[in-house]
Scaffold this active site. Sequence first.
Site, mmCIF file in Angstrom:
data_model
loop_
_atom_site.group_PDB
_atom_site.id
_atom_site.type_symbol
_atom_site.label_atom_id
_atom_site.label_comp_id
_atom_site.label_asym_id
_atom_site.label_seq_id
_atom_site.Cartn_x
_atom_site.Cartn_y
_atom_site.Cartn_z
ATOM 1 N N HIS A 135 0.836 -1.196 0.000
ATOM 2 C CA HIS A 135 0.000 0.000 0.000
ATOM 3 C C HIS A 135 0.874 1.251 0.000
ATOM 4 O O HIS A 135 1.522 1.578 0.993
ATOM 5 C CB HIS A 135 -0.938 -0.022 1.213
ATOM 6 C CG HIS A 135 -1.923 1.093 1.201
ATOM 7 N ND1 HIS A 135 -2.375 1.706 2.331
ATOM 8 C CD2 HIS A 135 -2.529 1.735 0.166
ATOM 9 C CE1 HIS A 135 -3.224 2.661 2.001
ATOM 10 N NE2 HIS A 135 -3.329 2.697 0.689
ATOM 11 N N GLU A 147 3.076 0.414 3.289
ATOM 12 C CA GLU A 147 2.521 -0.611 4.191
ATOM 13 C C GLU A 147 2.651 -1.966 3.489
ATOM 14 O O GLU A 147 2.167 -2.127 2.365
ATOM 15 C CB GLU A 147 1.040 -0.327 4.484
ATOM 16 C CG GLU A 147 0.817 0.824 5.444
ATOM 17 C CD GLU A 147 -0.662 1.074 5.759
ATOM 18 O OE1 GLU A 147 -0.979 1.365 6.920
ATOM 19 O OE2 GLU A 147 -1.509 0.994 4.836
ATOM 20 N N ASN A 185 -5.091 4.117 6.826
ATOM 21 C CA ASN A 185 -6.466 4.499 6.467
ATOM 22 C C ASN A 185 -7.459 4.223 7.599
ATOM 23 O O ASN A 185 -8.497 4.869 7.690
ATOM 24 C CB ASN A 185 -6.919 3.786 5.189
ATOM 25 C CG ASN A 185 -6.366 4.483 3.956
ATOM 26 O OD1 ASN A 185 -5.985 5.640 4.005
ATOM 27 N ND2 ASN A 185 -6.306 3.765 2.850
HETATM 28 N N1 3HC Z 1 3.807 13.940 -7.758
HETATM 29 C C1 3HC Z 1 5.131 13.977 -7.659
HETATM 30 N N2 3HC Z 1 5.805 14.850 -6.895
HETATM 31 C C2 3HC Z 1 5.075 15.739 -6.221
HETATM 32 C C3 3HC Z 1 3.678 15.778 -6.290
HETATM 33 C C4 3HC Z 1 3.042 14.831 -7.098
HETATM 34 N N3 3HC Z 1 1.703 14.760 -7.201
HETATM 35 N N4 3HC Z 1 3.238 16.768 -5.496
HETATM 36 C C5 3HC Z 1 4.320 17.337 -4.970
HETATM 37 N N5 3HC Z 1 5.426 16.719 -5.388
HETATM 38 C C6 3HC Z 1 6.809 17.031 -5.024
HETATM 39 C C7 3HC Z 1 7.184 18.394 -5.534
HETATM 40 O O1 3HC Z 1 7.699 18.309 -6.852
HETATM 41 C C8 3HC Z 1 8.227 18.813 -4.531
HETATM 42 O O2 3HC Z 1 9.449 18.187 -4.865
HETATM 43 P P1 3HC Z 1 10.866 18.869 -4.530
HETATM 44 O O3 3HC Z 1 10.950 18.936 -3.036
HETATM 45 O O4 3HC Z 1 11.812 17.919 -5.141
HETATM 46 O O5 3HC Z 1 10.821 20.215 -5.165
HETATM 47 C C9 3HC Z 1 7.760 18.190 -3.217
HETATM 48 O O6 3HC Z 1 6.869 17.114 -3.590
HETATM 49 C C10 3HC Z 1 7.015 19.169 -2.346
HETATM 50 O O7 3HC Z 1 5.943 19.689 -3.120
HETATM 51 P P2 3HC Z 1 5.440 21.187 -3.066
HETATM 52 O O8 3HC Z 1 6.563 22.076 -2.606
HETATM 53 O O9 3HC Z 1 4.789 21.506 -4.356
HETATM 54 O O10 3HC Z 1 4.253 21.172 -2.056
HETATM 55 P P3 3HC Z 1 4.197 20.766 -0.545
HETATM 56 O O11 3HC Z 1 5.449 21.032 0.185
HETATM 57 O O12 3HC Z 1 2.931 21.359 -0.085
HETATM 58 O O13 3HC Z 1 4.035 19.174 -0.580
HETATM 59 C C11 3HC Z 1 2.661 17.275 -0.574
HETATM 60 C C12 3HC Z 1 3.034 18.561 -1.304
HETATM 61 C C13 3HC Z 1 3.890 16.365 -0.479
HETATM 62 C C14 3HC Z 1 1.587 16.604 -1.384
HETATM 63 C C15 3HC Z 1 2.192 17.663 0.885
HETATM 64 O O14 3HC Z 1 1.181 18.636 0.804
HETATM 65 C C16 3HC Z 1 1.693 16.485 1.680
HETATM 66 O O15 3HC Z 1 2.470 15.724 2.225
HETATM 67 N N6 3HC Z 1 0.357 16.336 1.761
HETATM 68 C C17 3HC Z 1 -0.274 15.230 2.441
HETATM 69 C C18 3HC Z 1 -0.329 14.048 1.529
HETATM 70 C C19 3HC Z 1 -0.905 12.834 2.202
HETATM 71 O O16 3HC Z 1 -1.298 12.834 3.349
HETATM 72 N N7 3HC Z 1 -0.952 11.752 1.435
HETATM 73 C C20 3HC Z 1 -1.526 10.511 1.879
HETATM 74 C C21 3HC Z 1 -2.949 10.444 1.436
HETATM 75 S S1 3HC Z 1 -3.729 8.960 1.967
HETATM 76 C C22 3HC Z 1 -3.329 7.827 0.829
HETATM 77 O O17 3HC Z 1 -2.683 8.087 -0.163
HETATM 78 C C23 3HC Z 1 -3.843 6.459 1.068
HETATM 79 C C24 3HC Z 1 -4.878 6.065 0.046
HETATM 80 O O18 3HC Z 1 -5.117 4.692 0.204
HETATM 81 C C25 3HC Z 1 -6.159 6.821 0.208
#
Ligand code: 3HC
Length: 289
Positions: A135, A147, A185
């Site tokens: 996961h 996971e 989750n």
């Molecule tokens: N794909 C690839 N890289 C990405 C990306 C994406 N969609 N979004 C952001 N990045 C990269 C950026 O390029 C940047 O890289 P760098 O440091 O090399 O420049 C880095 O991540 C940081 O991005 P930003 O500066 O644009 O933005 P943030 O600092 O706000 O980070 C985020 C973005 C990492 C998405 C952050 O907001 C975050 O951690 N959010 C929470 C995400 C989360 O909780 N995810 C889990 C969801 S639950 C899940 O997935 C389970 C499923 O089963 C439901």
Amino acid sequence: MGVVGCGLMGHGIAQICAQAGWDVVTRELDQERLDAGIGKIEKQLERAVEKGKLEQSDADAVRARISPTLDYADLADCDLVIEAITEDLEAKLAMWREVDAIVKPEAFFATNTSSLPVAAQADVTGRPERFLGLHFFNPAQVMPLLEVVRAQQTADEAADLGFALGEKLGKTTVAAGDNRGFIVNRLLVPYMLDAIRAHEQGVGSIEDIDTGMKAGASHPMGPLTLADFVGLDTLASIADVMADAYGEERFAQPDTLRGLVEAGDYGRKTGRGFYDYSGEKPVATDPAG
Ligand code: 3HC
């Protein structure tokens, strides 16, 4: 490596596996979806080059290791197939039956399901002991966690492979049981659902609920932004599975979520959910209105 599904999760999984050095066959249902997923990978690689994080030649090599296909037959020689298709058990079972008949018997299979039973999927293959859950978290390129889910049938060799894969991908791994929602989750989904209910009950505006959790609990995203980011269709499916498994009200879909999904507003991927993403900056919508 085979990755089935090149959507939100599949494209990221394919990319990180290719970056780790594996040849990846990525399969989608139709050309449009395949092109969209590969396009996302190409954009990420381009950005990495622009930022000076990757040499152009390395980016080209990563892209060259990814072979897009519409045909399951191209997965035949894979050592590991990871599925990242839609969160629907019947669709996953049908896919595994087809893939199991094609891929070499010594290959391992893994599901990236967010909540569905790993054991039920293992059972429809002729290799349940070589089946596990892997996961990943969205965005797979960035989130450090993997996971590793062990079903009843999963052999030590398959579980070990999951942890070794995580290490090679530079991920932090945790062992999770084959319960609905695994570890993350199980805790994160009711939190997002509760934020939606808090909004329904007038506890705060969409922006204030998000700002509250960002500034008050140091979360990188507020819960409603996160729900849009995960995909409201996916969140709704997980909620249904968990509500069914645990029979507790806190896992049930709030009305607002149901309404948004029925309207086809799945969050960021469709451009609208708790926020409207059509402008330069996301603007909160009035989902209950
Ligand atoms: N794909 C690839 N890289 C990405 C990306 C994406 N969609 N979004 C952001 N990045 C990269 C950026 O390029 C940047 O890289 P760098 O440091 O090399 O420049 C880095 O991540 C940081 O991005 P930003 O500066 O644009 O933005 P943030 O600092 O706000 O980070 C985020 C973005 C990492 C998405 C952050 O907001 C975050 O951690 N959010 C929470 C995400 C989360 O909780 N995810 C889990 C969801 S639950 C899940 O997935 C389970 C499923 O089963 C439901």
